[in-house]
Write a protein that holds these residues in place. Structure first.
Motif, mmCIF file in Angstrom:
data_model
loop_
_atom_site.group_PDB
_atom_site.id
_atom_site.type_symbol
_atom_site.label_atom_id
_atom_site.label_comp_id
_atom_site.label_asym_id
_atom_site.label_seq_id
_atom_site.Cartn_x
_atom_site.Cartn_y
_atom_site.Cartn_z
ATOM 1 N N ARG A 1 31.788 106.263 17.029
ATOM 2 C CA ARG A 1 32.401 106.327 17.903
ATOM 3 C C ARG A 1 32.012 106.158 19.501
ATOM 4 N NH1 ARG A 1 37.724 106.947 20.051
ATOM 5 N NH2 ARG A 1 36.963 108.652 20.966
ATOM 6 N N LEU A 2 30.632 106.177 19.586
ATOM 7 C CA LEU A 2 29.296 106.303 20.000
ATOM 8 C C LEU A 2 29.650 105.647 21.333
ATOM 9 C CD1 LEU A 2 27.313 107.164 21.064
ATOM 10 C CD2 LEU A 2 25.668 106.046 19.855
ATOM 11 N N PRO A 3 29.867 104.011 21.315
ATOM 12 C CA PRO A 3 30.048 102.906 22.797
ATOM 13 C C PRO A 3 30.701 103.379 23.378
ATOM 14 C CG PRO A 3 29.974 101.932 20.523
ATOM 15 C CD PRO A 3 30.268 103.329 20.101
ATOM 16 N N GLU A 4 31.998 104.463 22.783
ATOM 17 C CA GLU A 4 33.466 104.731 23.767
ATOM 18 C C GLU A 4 32.898 106.411 24.214
ATOM 19 O OE1 GLU A 4 37.233 105.262 22.349
ATOM 20 O OE2 GLU A 4 37.928 106.472 23.229
ATOM 21 N N LEU A 5 32.014 106.439 23.358
ATOM 22 C CA LEU A 5 32.212 108.473 23.996
ATOM 23 C C LEU A 5 31.093 107.660 24.991
ATOM 24 C CD1 LEU A 5 31.699 109.916 20.992
ATOM 25 C CD2 LEU A 5 33.618 110.013 22.112
ATOM 26 N N ARG B 1 31.815 115.130 30.724
ATOM 27 C CA ARG B 1 31.302 115.639 30.286
ATOM 28 C C ARG B 1 31.434 115.365 28.533
ATOM 29 N NH1 ARG B 1 28.662 121.950 29.301
ATOM 30 N NH2 ARG B 1 26.758 120.800 28.385
ATOM 31 N N VAL B 2 31.679 114.568 27.571
ATOM 32 C CA VAL B 2 32.066 114.061 26.244
ATOM 33 C C VAL B 2 31.045 115.062 25.465
ATOM 34 C CG1 VAL B 2 32.168 113.029 24.634
ATOM 35 C CG2 VAL B 2 32.542 112.060 28.231
ATOM 36 N N ILE B 3 32.510 115.937 24.702
ATOM 37 C CA ILE B 3 32.318 116.686 23.588
ATOM 38 C C ILE B 3 32.978 116.607 22.701
ATOM 39 C CG2 ILE B 3 31.820 119.372 22.708
ATOM 40 C CD1 ILE B 3 30.351 119.958 25.146
ATOM 41 N N GLU B 4 32.891 115.884 21.478
ATOM 42 C CA GLU B 4 33.827 115.586 20.823
ATOM 43 C C GLU B 4 33.143 114.906 19.075
ATOM 44 O OE1 GLU B 4 36.352 111.829 20.460
ATOM 45 O OE2 GLU B 4 35.302 111.341 18.911
ATOM 46 N N GLU C 1 18.752 105.073 13.293
ATOM 47 C CA GLU C 1 18.558 103.270 13.003
ATOM 48 C C GLU C 1 20.227 102.945 13.183
ATOM 49 O OE1 GLU C 1 15.376 103.209 9.908
ATOM 50 O OE2 GLU C 1 17.274 101.995 9.077
ATOM 51 N N THR C 2 20.812 103.978 13.157
ATOM 52 C CA THR C 2 22.537 103.670 13.714
ATOM 53 C C THR C 2 22.287 103.538 14.100
ATOM 54 O OG1 THR C 2 23.805 103.531 11.509
ATOM 55 C CG2 THR C 2 24.662 103.449 13.244
ATOM 56 N N ILE C 3 22.663 104.570 15.549
ATOM 57 C CA ILE C 3 22.379 104.962 16.839
ATOM 58 C C ILE C 3 21.451 104.436 17.693
ATOM 59 C CG2 ILE C 3 21.869 107.176 18.705
ATOM 60 C CD1 ILE C 3 22.501 108.557 16.045
ATOM 61 N N ARG D 1 25.409 127.597 27.675
ATOM 62 C CA ARG D 1 24.234 127.015 28.571
ATOM 63 C C ARG D 1 23.172 126.192 28.926
ATOM 64 N NH1 ARG D 1 21.983 131.753 24.265
ATOM 65 N NH2 ARG D 1 23.383 132.243 23.521
ATOM 66 N N MET D 2 23.578 125.293 28.423
ATOM 67 C CA MET D 2 22.787 124.285 28.860
ATOM 68 C C MET D 2 23.847 123.050 28.947
ATOM 69 S SD MET D 2 20.478 123.799 25.272
ATOM 70 C CE MET D 2 18.560 124.010 25.196
ATOM 71 N N PRO D 3 24.243 122.606 30.274
ATOM 72 C CA PRO D 3 24.966 122.417 31.228
ATOM 73 C C PRO D 3 24.440 121.265 31.373
ATOM 74 C CG PRO D 3 23.762 123.880 32.955
ATOM 75 C CD PRO D 3 23.646 124.478 31.724
ATOM 76 N N TRP D 4 23.382 120.614 31.353
ATOM 77 C CA TRP D 4 22.330 119.085 31.742
ATOM 78 C C TRP D 4 22.295 118.518 30.144
ATOM 79 C CZ3 TRP D 4 19.916 124.149 30.776
ATOM 80 C CH2 TRP D 4 19.565 123.582 29.713
ATOM 81 N N VAL D 5 23.348 118.736 29.409
ATOM 82 C CA VAL D 5 23.231 118.135 28.385
ATOM 83 C C VAL D 5 25.084 117.085 27.921
ATOM 84 C CG1 VAL D 5 24.081 117.966 25.720
ATOM 85 C CG2 VAL D 5 21.723 119.422 26.697
ATOM 86 N N ASP D 6 25.053 115.657 28.717
ATOM 87 C CA ASP D 6 26.426 115.062 29.051
ATOM 88 C C ASP D 6 27.044 114.809 28.175
ATOM 89 O OD1 ASP D 6 24.945 114.539 31.727
ATOM 90 O OD2 ASP D 6 23.787 113.698 30.197
ATOM 91 N N LEU D 7 26.329 114.873 26.151
ATOM 92 C CA LEU D 7 26.915 113.980 25.796
ATOM 93 C C LEU D 7 27.276 114.983 24.321
ATOM 94 C CD1 LEU D 7 28.657 111.712 24.005
ATOM 95 C CD2 LEU D 7 26.796 110.349 24.165
ATOM 96 N N VAL D 8 28.204 115.550 23.584
ATOM 97 C CA VAL D 8 27.798 115.889 22.147
ATOM 98 C C VAL D 8 28.936 115.294 21.359
ATOM 99 C CG1 VAL D 8 27.884 118.305 20.921
ATOM 100 C CG2 VAL D 8 27.552 118.565 22.891
ATOM 101 N N PHE D 9 28.256 114.446 19.741
ATOM 102 C CA PHE D 9 29.282 114.057 18.509
ATOM 103 C C PHE D 9 28.022 114.246 17.499
ATOM 104 C CE2 PHE D 9 26.206 110.871 17.653
ATOM 105 C CZ PHE D 9 25.212 110.495 19.056
ATOM 106 N N GLY D 10 28.916 114.408 16.464
ATOM 107 C CA GLY D 10 29.007 114.799 15.105
ATOM 108 C C GLY D 10 28.068 113.760 14.393
ATOM 109 N N THR D 11 28.546 114.453 12.924
ATOM 110 C CA THR D 11 27.753 113.589 11.638
ATOM 111 C C THR D 11 29.444 112.440 11.623
ATOM 112 O OG1 THR D 11 28.543 114.779 10.438
ATOM 113 C CG2 THR D 11 26.323 115.763 11.088
ATOM 114 N N HIS D 12 30.063 112.651 11.681
ATOM 115 C CA HIS D 12 30.877 111.981 11.501
ATOM 116 C C HIS D 12 32.157 111.120 12.263
ATOM 117 C CE1 HIS D 12 31.294 115.035 7.777
ATOM 118 N NE2 HIS D 12 32.064 115.717 8.975
ATOM 119 N N ASN D 13 31.596 111.364 13.421
ATOM 120 C CA ASN D 13 31.830 109.789 14.713
ATOM 121 C C ASN D 13 31.270 109.910 15.315
ATOM 122 O OD1 ASN D 13 30.990 111.807 15.980
ATOM 123 N ND2 ASN D 13 32.815 112.030 17.244
ATOM 124 N N ILE D 14 28.934 109.177 14.181
ATOM 125 C CA ILE D 14 28.735 107.725 14.567
ATOM 126 C C ILE D 14 29.321 106.592 15.437
ATOM 127 C CG2 ILE D 14 26.688 106.589 14.618
ATOM 128 C CD1 ILE D 14 25.918 109.363 12.565
#
Ligand code: SAH
Ligand code: SF4
Ligand code: F3S
Length: 455
Positions: free
Chosen positions: A114-118, A127-130, A23-25, A99-112
């Motif tokens: 930060r989504l706008p900036e990511l 390709r953002v992994i934070e 819901e936050t996302i 193995r999944m180069p088409w995934v553009d963004l990975v973020f975790g449970t502690h930095n939701i």
């Protein structure tokens, strides 16, 4: 050429914590101008909020992520993101990365937050992994697009400090942090003002709420009982639920608080896990079968008619047939209203995954079938006692299978279906006489006037 990205789909796996995070996302995405898309097929951005509590949850998420490759081929501008508990595990994250180069963004449970900036970085081609290993302070004030208007989840704690030996949650959700009572009560107040009538207070262990919060004028930190009294006084709220309780930390003060607060529903989800003291000890649960049963009896004494549901696991390392029989015995004695049953799934990095004597798959399967049979027959017997009773039911909406039938829940959290004799909207409280109780659902008729409420 500027590409217009307009609609977003958030796909959620796992528990209520993830539902609330989604819901936050979606709230953040909406504040960035995205509309909610009804399906993944037409979305310009898809975010998977993942769970890794058992292996099958992981497999389902990987399967779904895999399918987005095809969507991406059709729509190269599609943004695919993954977050949630799986993202916190470095092994799983690296698997996606490699193995999944088409995934553009990975973020975790502690930095939701930060989504706008990511997302900005993703839109500019990166390709953002934070992922943060540790949480920061509790972040308040994030937007949320709520799934319902009549009911809502409200976080009271984040993370878990228990480290039950089978469980991955403390590793992926971090140390336990409580929100202040003021923040929780303000959120519940705002929800009530916008028409919400039912709140579910969320934490991995709601009974440890308040640990680490600054002391009150009395010199001690608030606890879960204090919070219940506060939330109970919020005008407009009709029902208060909470999940999950930890039997070790459920104090008598909390039982009494639940009994004295008129809005607190008569339903307790008390995960048992095992009925064998030997297994409970190996799990680090911190209670014995006897202590658990004592709590069940105390709740039923203080709150007559309370329903008690549970989580039970079979096949923990070293579990013998005798241990399993102790679990079966507890099901008979506690007379659960319902139980979620799980096959133990070794989680890499946890203590139990390294234990010798892992139980063979066929033994685990044999045990879970026997357990499910017993749980169903006890739940059927317990529900049968409701035949003829009248209960307050909160309307959820038309039943999924038959729209002329309404469905809703009793205060004891039992699903009820009845033929609509009058129009109702979600959140309305009606009286239903139970005519046909079944194992999982009660069938009844609406009672228009009179009729004593039994609970
Ligand atoms: N915080 C809650 C629930 C956490 S996970 C609690 O303490 O009860 C929900 C349920 O998943 C747990 O109650 C447990 O029964 C089950 N579970 C957790 N880890 C598991 C594992 N490795 N294998 C199988 N079931 C598991
Ligand atoms: Fe996992 Fe135990 Fe924490 Fe529940 S209390 S989330 S089972 S470690
Ligand atoms: Fe799963 Fe994370 Fe919840 S591992 S059960 S979604 S806290």
């Amino acid at each position: 050429m500027e590409v217009k990205r307009r609609s977003a789909r958030v796909v959620t796996f796992g528990c209520q914590m993830n539902e609330r995070d989604s819901e936050t996302i979606m709230g953040i995405l909406s504040s960035l101008g995205f509309e909610e898309s009804p399906s993944v097929d037409d979305a310009d951005i898809i975010i998977f909020v993942t769970c890794c509590v058992r292996e099958n949850a992981e497999n389902r998420a990987f399967g779904n992520l895999g399918e987005t490759k095809r969507l991406k081929e059709r729509n190269p501008h599609l943004v695919v993101g993954m977050c949630g508990c799986m993202a916190q595990r470095s092994d799983l994250r690296e698997k996606v990365q490699a193995r999944m180069p088409w995934v553009d963004l990975v973020f975790g449970t502690h930095n939701i937050h930060r989504l706008p900036e990511l997302l900005q970085r993703v839109f500019s081609g990166e390709r953002v992994i934070e992922v943060w290993d540790e949480p920061c302070e509790v972040v308040e004030g994030l937007p949320a697009m709520r799934a319902y208007s009549h009911k809502a989840f409200v976080n009271i704690t984040y993370g878990c400090d228990n480290f039950c030996t089978y469980c991955i949650v403390p590793y992926v959700r971090g140390r336990e942090r409580s929100r202040t009572m003021e923040d929780v009560v303000a959120e519940v107040g705002n929800l009530a003002k916008s028409g919400c009538v039912e709140v579910t207070l969320l934490g991995q262990n709601v009974n440890s709420y308040g640990r680490g919060l600054p002391p009150r004028p009395s010199g001690v930190s608030p606890d879960f009982a204090d919070l219940l009294y506060e939330v109970n006084s919020v005008e407009g709220i009709e029902r208060i639920r909470f999940t999950t309780s930890h039997p070790r930390d459920f104090t008598d003060k909390m039982v009494v608080a639940a009994g004295s607060c008129d809005k607190v529903c008569e339903h307790f989800h008390l995960p048992l896990q095992s009925g064998s003291d030997r297994v409970l000890d190996m799990m680090h649960r911190g209670y014995t079968a006897e202590k658990y049963l004592g709590l069940v009896h105390r709740i039923r004494d203080v709150i007559p008619g309370a329903s008690i549901t549970t989580d039970i696991m079979v096949g923990f390392p070293g579990e013998t047939e005798a241990d399993f029989q102790a679990t079966m015995d507890m099901v008979r004695q506690a007379r659960f209203d319902a139980a979620f049953t799980f096959i133990y799934s070794p989680r890499p990095g946890t203590v139990a995954a390294e234990m010798p004597n892992q139980v063979k798959d066929d033994v685990k399967h044999d045990r879970i079938y026997r357990l499910i049979d017993l749980v169903n027959s006890t739940a059927g017997e317990v529900n049968d006692e409701l035949r003829g009773a009248i209960r307050e039911v909160m309307v959820e909406g038309p039943s999924e299978r038959d729209t002329s039938v309404l469905s809703g829940r009793t205060r004891t959290n039992k699903m009820v279906h009845w033929t609509a004799s009058k129009e109702h909207k979600p959140g309305d409280l009606v009286r239903v006489r139970i005519l046909e109780p079944r194992t999982w659902t009660l069938y009844g008729e609406e009672v228009m006037s009179g009729g004593e409420l039994d609970v």
